[in-house]
Structure formats: structure tokens, C-alpha cells
Design an enzyme around this catalytic site. Structure first.
Site, PDB file in Angstrom:
ATOM      1  CE  LYS A  14       3.551   1.486   2.025  1.00 61.81           C
ATOM      2  NZ  LYS A  14       3.055   0.294   2.741  1.00 61.81           N
ATOM      3  NE  ARG A  89       4.702   2.932   8.603  1.00 64.85           N
ATOM      4  CZ  ARG A  89       5.350   2.394   7.568  1.00 64.85           C
ATOM      5  NH1 ARG A  89       6.045   3.148   6.756  1.00 64.85           N
ATOM      6  NH2 ARG A  89       5.284   1.107   7.365  1.00 64.85           N
ATOM      7  NE  ARG A 128       7.500  -7.791   3.117  1.00 60.21           N
ATOM      8  CZ  ARG A 128       6.930  -6.608   3.340  1.00 60.21           C
ATOM      9  NH1 ARG A 128       6.731  -5.776   2.342  1.00 60.21           N
ATOM     10  NH2 ARG A 128       6.548  -6.260   4.545  1.00 60.21           N
ATOM     11  NE  ARG A 134      10.616  -5.923   6.139  1.00 64.06           N
ATOM     12  CZ  ARG A 134       9.729  -5.022   5.744  1.00 64.06           C
ATOM     13  NH1 ARG A 134       9.686  -4.645   4.480  1.00 64.06           N
ATOM     14  NH2 ARG A 134       8.887  -4.501   6.607  1.00 64.06           N
ATOM     15  NE  ARG A 145       5.388  -4.224   9.241  1.00 66.31           N
ATOM     16  CZ  ARG A 145       5.934  -5.369   8.866  1.00 66.31           C
ATOM     17  NH1 ARG A 145       6.607  -6.105   9.735  1.00 66.31           N
ATOM     18  NH2 ARG A 145       5.816  -5.798   7.644  1.00 66.31           N
TER      19      ARG A 145
HETATM   20  P1  ADP Z   1       5.854  -2.015   5.754  1.00 60.60           P
HETATM   21  O1  ADP Z   1       5.264  -1.258   4.595  1.00 60.60           O
HETATM   22  O2  ADP Z   1       5.887  -3.479   5.510  1.00 60.60           O
HETATM   23  O3  ADP Z   1       5.253  -1.639   7.070  1.00 60.60           O
HETATM   24  P2  ADP Z   1       8.237  -0.378   5.749  1.00 60.60           P
HETATM   25  O4  ADP Z   1       9.479  -0.820   5.091  1.00 60.60           O
HETATM   26  O5  ADP Z   1       7.500   0.755   5.130  1.00 60.60           O
HETATM   27  O6  ADP Z   1       7.364  -1.682   5.829  1.00 60.60           O
HETATM   28  O7  ADP Z   1       8.512  -0.008   7.277  1.00 60.60           O
HETATM   29  C1  ADP Z   1       9.127  -0.909   8.157  1.00 60.60           C
HETATM   30  C2  ADP Z   1       9.224  -0.304   9.573  1.00 60.60           C
HETATM   31  O8  ADP Z   1      10.016   0.902   9.530  1.00 60.60           O
HETATM   32  C3  ADP Z   1       7.911   0.144  10.198  1.00 60.60           C
HETATM   33  O9  ADP Z   1       7.204  -0.928  10.798  1.00 60.60           O
HETATM   34  C4  ADP Z   1       8.426   1.165  11.229  1.00 60.60           C
HETATM   35  O10 ADP Z   1       8.995   0.533  12.356  1.00 60.60           O
HETATM   36  C5  ADP Z   1       9.549   1.849  10.479  1.00 60.60           C
HETATM   37  N1  ADP Z   1       9.055   3.053   9.769  1.00 60.60           N
HETATM   38  C6  ADP Z   1       9.007   3.219   8.416  1.00 60.60           C
HETATM   39  N2  ADP Z   1       8.485   4.422   8.105  1.00 60.60           N
HETATM   40  C7  ADP Z   1       8.170   5.030   9.278  1.00 60.60           C
HETATM   41  C8  ADP Z   1       7.583   6.272   9.629  1.00 60.60           C
HETATM   42  N3  ADP Z   1       7.185   7.166   8.702  1.00 60.60           N
HETATM   43  N4  ADP Z   1       7.428   6.568  10.947  1.00 60.60           N
HETATM   44  C9  ADP Z   1       7.804   5.720  11.876  1.00 60.60           C
HETATM   45  N5  ADP Z   1       8.358   4.515  11.632  1.00 60.60           N
HETATM   46  C10 ADP Z   1       8.546   4.152  10.345  1.00 60.60           C
END
Ligand code: ADP
Length: 190
Positions: A14, A89, A128, A134, A145
Site C-alpha cells: 500500500k 481499518r 521488509r 520495524r 496483524r
Molecule cells: P501495516 O500495513 O504493515 O499493517 P501500517 O504502517 O499501516 O502497517 O500500521 C502499523 C500499525 O499502526 C498497525 O498495526 C496499528 O497498530 C497502527 N495503526 C495504523 N493505522 C491504524 C488505524 N487506522 N487504526 C488503528 N491502528 C492503526
């Protein structure tokens, strides 16, 4: 004014595609994960609130996330629109977003769901993890996740199917191939 949502499991690519779409449409790409990570790095209050959840592979509480997005969407650079990566989400966040866009006098135009199967996303995330270090990219956290994605985020795709906004994109192949598929949809829809 173009408002787009990018959905897809962790590891679907994404972030990479978001940057390309943002450039094409001249709108900011807003990644809630990125905003949380930079807040963590800077040690802000939001960063402190998010850290424990992120490191467990859980969602940061909606109260924190929704207000952060609300503030971000109020910034002047969203005048032409915005691309959301990682938000909404869950279905509650989708409802909050609908209210926020209504208050801003706009609406979501299009939702793109990048689909990649589970084995492939695990492989990509492991790669990654080696490259980016990370703190939430360990294998058990990744698996969690993905589980949370199936439980909470897949219903968001259904929510947008019901509104006739969802477009599914095959996320396999090269980065350029995925971009081409996305641009074909954008060119047809916008
Ligand atoms: P990925 O796509 O690998 O899951 P992101 O960078 O999008 O990684 O998100 C990393 C973390 O940030 C998520 O696992 C969550 O803990 C938090 N996070 C991101 N966006 C949201 C959201 N909309 N609501 C709740 N937590 C979020």
C-alpha cells in the site's frame, strides 16, 4: 477534489502504491501507520499512546486514531483531496470517516483494495523486517496483524462494496504492474 481509500493486508504494498497515486493525482498520501511511527520516533504523547499497541500488532484505540485523522484532514494541503492508507481499518472508523467527510463538505470517491494472498504477504513482511527493522515486524506480530486484518478490516471492504465504491486490484506481480492496474481504474473512474 478526489478522496481515495487504499485497503489491503499488511505487506500488500500500500505504501509504495500510495506514493505513486498521490503523485499522479497531486494529493497528499496520508498513512496512519507512518504518522504513528513518526510520533513514536519523536516521543510525542500520541506516540507514547500508540507504541504498546503497535508493537503487539493491535490497533491503536479508535479514540486516538480518529482524532489524529480528523486533525490531519483539516490541514490545508487536502484542499484537492487526499489518499488514505491504513484508515479506516474497522467499520467504526469507516462510520467516523463518513461523518468527517460530510463535515468537510466532501465524500469518498473510490476505494481500492489491493489483494495479495497470505503466504505472499508473510514472505514480503519478513523481507521488509530485514531491511527496515520495524519493531512490529516480527513473525508472531505479523501473523497477529494479518488475523486482525481478516477480522476487522475485511468487513470495511464489504461496507464499501455496499456503497458501490470498492475496486479490487490484484497486488501480485511487479510494483509497476500493480501501479498500471491501479492507474487503469483511476483513469476510468476519475
Ligand atoms: P501495516 O500495513 O504493515 O499493517 P501500517 O504502517 O499501516 O502497517 O500500521 C502499523 C500499525 O499502526 C498497525 O498495526 C496499528 O497498530 C497502527 N495503526 C495504523 N493505522 C491504524 C488505524 N487506522 N487504526 C488503528 N491502528 C492503526
Amino acid at each position: 477534489m478526489t478522496a481515495i481509500i487504499l485497503l489491503g493486508p499488511p505487506g500488500a504494498g500500500k505504501g509504495t502504491q500510495a506514493a505513486r497515486i498521490a503523485e499522479k493525482l497531486q494529493i497528499p498520501a496520508i498513512s496512519t501507520g507512518e504518522i504513528f511511527r513518526s510520533n513514536m520516533a519523536e516521543g510525542t504523547e500520541i506516540g507514547k499512546q500508540a507504541q504498546a499497541y503497535m508493537n503487539r500488532g493491535e490497533f491503536v484505540p479508535d479514540s486516538v486514531t480518529n482524532e489524529m485523522v480528523r486533525a490531519r484532514l483539516a490541514a490545508p494541503d487536502t484542499a484537492n483531496g487526499f489518499l488514505l492508507d491504513g484508515y479506516p481499518r474497522n467499520v467504526d472508523q469507516a462510520h467516523v470517516l463518513r461523518d468527517m467527510t460530510m463535515e468537510l463538505g466532501t465524500k469518498i470517491d473510490l476505494v481500492l483494495e489491493i489483494q495479495v494472498d497470505e503466504d505472499e504477504v508473510v514472505q514480503r513482511m519478513l523481507k521488509r523486517a530485514e531491511e527496515l527493522h520495524r519493531t512490529d515486524d516480527t513473525e508472531p506480530v505479523m501473523r497477529h496483524r494479518l488475523e486482525v486484518y481478516h477480522q476487522q478490516t475485511e468487513p470495511v471492504a464489504t461496507y464499501y462494496v455496499d456503497q458501490d465504491l470498492l475496486h479490487v486490484v490484484d497486488g501480485t506481480g511487479t510494483v509497476d504492474q500493480v501501479t498500471e492496474r491501479i492507474f487503469a481504474i483511476l483513469d476510468a473512474q476519475i
